[in-house]
Design a protein around this motif. Sequence first.
Motif, PDB file in Angstrom:
ATOM      1  N   ILE A   7      -1.968  -0.680  -7.913  1.00 15.48           N
ATOM      2  CA  ILE A   7      -1.252   0.386  -7.210  1.00 15.48           C
ATOM      3  C   ILE A   7      -1.875   0.629  -5.835  1.00 15.48           C
ATOM      4  O   ILE A   7      -1.172   0.735  -4.823  1.00 15.48           O
ATOM      5  CB  ILE A   7      -1.251   1.683  -8.048  1.00 15.48           C
ATOM      6  N   ASP A   8      -3.207   0.725  -5.785  1.00 11.91           N
ATOM      7  CA  ASP A   8      -3.900   0.978  -4.520  1.00 11.91           C
ATOM      8  C   ASP A   8      -3.667  -0.158  -3.525  1.00 11.91           C
ATOM      9  O   ASP A   8      -3.460   0.078  -2.327  1.00 11.91           O
ATOM     10  CB  ASP A   8      -5.405   1.149  -4.757  1.00 11.91           C
ATOM     11  N   PHE A   9      -3.697  -1.392  -4.012  1.00 11.34           N
ATOM     12  CA  PHE A   9      -3.478  -2.550  -3.139  1.00 11.34           C
ATOM     13  C   PHE A   9      -2.061  -2.523  -2.577  1.00 11.34           C
ATOM     14  O   PHE A   9      -1.850  -2.712  -1.374  1.00 11.34           O
ATOM     15  CB  PHE A   9      -3.716  -3.839  -3.923  1.00 11.34           C
ATOM     16  N   ASN A  10      -1.093  -2.272  -3.439  1.00 18.17           N
ATOM     17  CA  ASN A  10       0.304  -2.214  -2.995  1.00 18.17           C
ATOM     18  C   ASN A  10       0.495  -1.111  -1.962  1.00 18.17           C
ATOM     19  O   ASN A  10       1.152  -1.311  -0.934  1.00 18.17           O
ATOM     20  CB  ASN A  10       1.223  -1.980  -4.195  1.00 18.17           C
ATOM     21  N   GLU A  11      -0.106   0.052  -2.202  1.00 16.81           N
ATOM     22  CA  GLU A  11       0.038   1.176  -1.268  1.00 16.81           C
ATOM     23  C   GLU A  11      -0.650   0.898   0.061  1.00 16.81           C
ATOM     24  O   GLU A  11      -0.185   1.341   1.117  1.00 16.81           O
ATOM     25  CB  GLU A  11      -0.497   2.459  -1.905  1.00 16.81           C
ATOM     26  N   SER A  12      -1.754   0.149   0.030  1.00 20.62           N
ATOM     27  CA  SER A  12      -2.439  -0.177   1.280  1.00 20.62           C
ATOM     28  C   SER A  12      -1.573  -1.079   2.144  1.00 20.62           C
ATOM     29  O   SER A  12      -1.558  -0.951   3.377  1.00 20.62           O
ATOM     30  CB  SER A  12      -3.797  -0.837   0.998  1.00 20.62           C
TER      31      SER A  12
END
Length: 444
Positions: A7-12
């Motif tokens: 999730i964090d990677f996608n949001e970044s």
Amino acid sequence: MLDKHIIDFNESLIGLRDFVELIDPFLNDKVEEHDQHVRPLVASALLKELLSEHSEWKEGEKEKFIAMQEKIQSQIDSKYSEETEVIFEKEESDDKKVKSFSIKIKSNDDTIADHISNVKKANKHISLLYTNSLISLLSNVEWFFSQILHYYYDQHPESAGVQKRTLTLKDLKTFGSVEDAEKYLIDVKIDEVLRGNFESWTSLLKEELGLGLGYLKEIMDELIEIYQRRNLFVHNGGVVNSIYISKVKEILRKDIQVGDKLIVEKQYLENSICKLQKAFILIGSELWKKLSPEDENRGEILGNIIYENLLHSRWDISEGLCYFSLNDSKINPVDKTIAQINYWLCKKELGQYSQISKEIKNIDYSDKKEIFQLGLFAIRSETEKIIELLPVVLESKQTNVERIEEFPILREFRNTPEYKEFKENSKFFKEENKEVITVDTTEK
């Protein structure tokens, strides 16, 4: 947890895209603001060159170009107080073919010099935006890669080979426990991995983590080129060296030679984000599936990422993630049905409908909820059946008018006259648009 890392990677990456989309229009407006003053000078020079070099004209064609050039030159003369000279220079190869050309503008008018300087400055800023965004993209990828390695090695320290490593007595005295020493050795291992090249990363994922990575096969050469181009900007000022030439497939470096300076264009940046987003979310998902095969959250999280990309017509990313979900036996049946419909949509939008047409024609969704039947009819472009089902779906609150207006799978349908008529006559849209009128009854 791997779900949080994904999730964090996608949001970044969403944040990176948003940043580029925020700054890019401002910089392009700056270019246009000054370029409109330079453009007539360039047009005049090109027309002069055409008139002097070209010898074969159709009837009236030369006179047309002469009139055009004189009109532009008249505009230039009336606009600038000082005499302005525009020089067209070209470099020819041995066989007299034009290799490159340049336009020089000589003028004592400071206004022209300012416009030219500002165009160059704004274009440089745009180039820096794309180049630095590419570097930032790869930094995000490396961060995500390090996170999933930490997650795996923390659970399986033996896979990191820490048992075979040695520490000095001095090093051992700095650790409070064996666990601290083990974490240190894992950090050293991961640091060494990140300093390797992209090919070594995939070898490690296959050999030590046991991942298949079949989804990387078609895009592996592109991923290597992106990685190598980033290295050029970080370590060599963007100038092509022998390492780039030896690592990148010839088809991806056509006409590029050692000493050439590469650039990053907007389309290249977007393609790089898409390729790396798809590749590393799939890597994270495959590792998640390997470590926690029973975790049903995977379907929901991937479904949310897929939907966000569908809204922006990123069919390739969505198709890859949908295909992964369809082959994950532990994903919730509802999530799997959604993935199936979205997979068909991606195939259709990618121009690959013939690959699924037989399956689409024979599939029966009569045992599924009306909202899923609606999706199937949309893939088949069966407008009448969609109109028939819409009231049922809305009445039963399986969705609402906002989502009907948003669903990517209904984009084609929303452009039909039938849908426009449905909106005009439907009580659901009338209720949605109903205004609440308040009357102030307070005595004055």
